[in-house]
Design an enzyme around this catalytic site. Structure first.
Site, PDB file in Angstrom:
ATOM      1  N   ASP A 167      44.589  42.483  47.941  1.00  0.00           N
ATOM      2  CA  ASP A 167      43.300  43.093  47.043  1.00  0.00           C
ATOM      3  C   ASP A 167      44.035  44.429  46.510  1.00  0.00           C
ATOM      4  OD1 ASP A 167      41.373  41.445  46.890  1.00  0.00           O
ATOM      5  OD2 ASP A 167      40.589  42.233  48.852  1.00  0.00           O
ATOM      6  N   LYS A 192      45.077  40.784  43.734  1.00  0.00           N
ATOM      7  CA  LYS A 192      43.416  39.977  43.167  1.00  0.00           C
ATOM      8  C   LYS A 192      42.884  41.317  42.939  1.00  0.00           C
ATOM      9  CE  LYS A 192      40.452  39.085  46.498  1.00  0.00           C
ATOM     10  NZ  LYS A 192      39.195  39.720  46.306  1.00  0.00           N
ATOM     11  N   GLU A 207      39.113  42.584  40.940  1.00  0.00           N
ATOM     12  CA  GLU A 207      37.804  41.974  40.598  1.00  0.00           C
ATOM     13  C   GLU A 207      37.320  42.459  39.310  1.00  0.00           C
ATOM     14  OE1 GLU A 207      34.983  43.938  43.547  1.00  0.00           O
ATOM     15  OE2 GLU A 207      36.085  43.083  45.030  1.00  0.00           O
ATOM     16  N   GLU A 242      32.853  34.289  44.296  1.00  0.00           N
ATOM     17  CA  GLU A 242      32.138  34.716  45.611  1.00  0.00           C
ATOM     18  C   GLU A 242      30.749  34.706  45.415  1.00  0.00           C
ATOM     19  OE1 GLU A 242      31.957  38.243  48.785  1.00  0.00           O
ATOM     20  OE2 GLU A 242      33.662  38.257  47.413  1.00  0.00           O
ATOM     21  N   ASP A 255      40.619  43.978  50.906  1.00  0.00           N
ATOM     22  CA  ASP A 255      39.908  45.403  51.177  1.00  0.00           C
ATOM     23  C   ASP A 255      38.731  45.244  51.998  1.00  0.00           C
ATOM     24  OD1 ASP A 255      38.334  44.314  49.199  1.00  0.00           O
ATOM     25  OD2 ASP A 255      38.450  45.784  48.043  1.00  0.00           O
ATOM     26  N   SER A 256      38.606  44.122  52.582  1.00  0.00           N
ATOM     27  CA  SER A 256      37.575  43.935  53.634  1.00  0.00           C
ATOM     28  C   SER A 256      37.815  44.780  54.751  1.00  0.00           C
ATOM     29  CB  SER A 256      37.112  42.568  53.730  1.00  0.00           C
ATOM     30  OG  SER A 256      38.547  41.773  53.888  1.00  0.00           O
TER      31      SER A 256
END
Length: 263
Positions: A83, A112, A114, A181, A44-45
């Site tokens: 993501d 993925k 978070e 991270e 999602d970067s």
């Protein structure tokens, strides 16, 4: 032959570092896997490096599905991780499964998400239903406003203990990978040693099972501030392919990340 989850688990068991990079389209998917990248992370970067936003929070589920499909079209060997964007999994496990299913249908091999302990039940729900999950702890960009910015996590004894507990709980819930991270390298090593699943670091030192960087960062083309853990592999490279090969070589040899890239 396409890399599978079992192949990556074997690499971890044999001490062979895993090289990952973010990827958002078919052309780069083919280039990156041709240069030896093991995992393509559809991150999602893209909200920041593709769309020019200040955070990842505006990226939609539809956009993630689109970019995952593009990457899958260009890849034939690499393992594809995608993501789950902000708001697509936090509400309840059922919604998370519905959205994860869209990413798998688009070509992802793993999703993925978070978060630590609050995500344990969601990880378990997904894993029990056949969805491979990479958990993501430490600096979690979707929580940037709560964290007060992009800051290193796990520097205090209390924070370190919390991250160790998060990692253990996520593995027990069925996470197949753990991404860490922006945490101290010593802590990342301790977490890696405590788990039986692979760990992927970004700003987490060289003791992890593998490394990932944002593609635009390692090519030196993102106009924003460069994080400490980033290295510009285009310096001294004759082409993008050479830069990616150098990145893969340094990850595989253990030369990257160096002390200068570690908290």
């Amino acid at each position: 032959m396409m890399l599978t989850l079992n192949d990556l688990l074997k690499m971890r068991e044999e001490g062979m570092p895993i090289a990952a990079l973010t990827c958002y389209d078919a052309s780069f998917a083919a280039l990156l896997e041709g240069a030896g990248v093991d995992i393509l992370l559809v991150g999602d970067s893209l909200g920041m490096v593709i769309q020019g936003k200040g955070t990842t929070l505006s990226v939609s589920m539809e956009e993630m599905v689109y970019h995952t499909r593009c990457v899958a079209e260009g890849a034939s060997r690499a393992f594809i991780m995608a993501d789950m964007p902000f708001g697509s999994y936090q509400e309840n496990p059922e919604k998370a499964f519905s959205n994860a299913a869209q990413l798998l249908a688009a070509g992802a091999h793993m999703v993925k998400i978070e978060g630590g302990l609050p995500m344990v039940e969601t990880v378990r729900f997904l894993a029990d239903r056949g969805v491979p999950v990479c958990a993501h702890i430490g600096l979690t960009p979707q929580s940037v406003h709560r964290l007060g910015g992009y800051r290193v996590q796990g520097k205090t004894e209390v924070e370190a203990s919390r991250l160790l507990n998060d990692a253990a709980a996520l593995e027990a819930a069925g996470a197949s990978f753990l991404l860490m991270e922006a945490i101290p390298g010593e802590l990342a090593g301790e977490i890696t040693e405590s788990l039986s699943i692979p760990t992927i670091g970004i700003g987490a030192g060289r003791a992890c099972s593998g490394q990932v960087l944002v593609l635009h960062d390692m090519l030196g083309i993102y106009p924003g501030k460069q994080a400490k853990f980033v290295k510009n592999f285009m310096i001294g490279a004759g082409s993008i392919q050479d830069a990616v090969r150098h990145y893969v070589d340094e990850v595989k040899s253990g030369d990257f990340p160096g002390i200068e890239h570690t908290f």
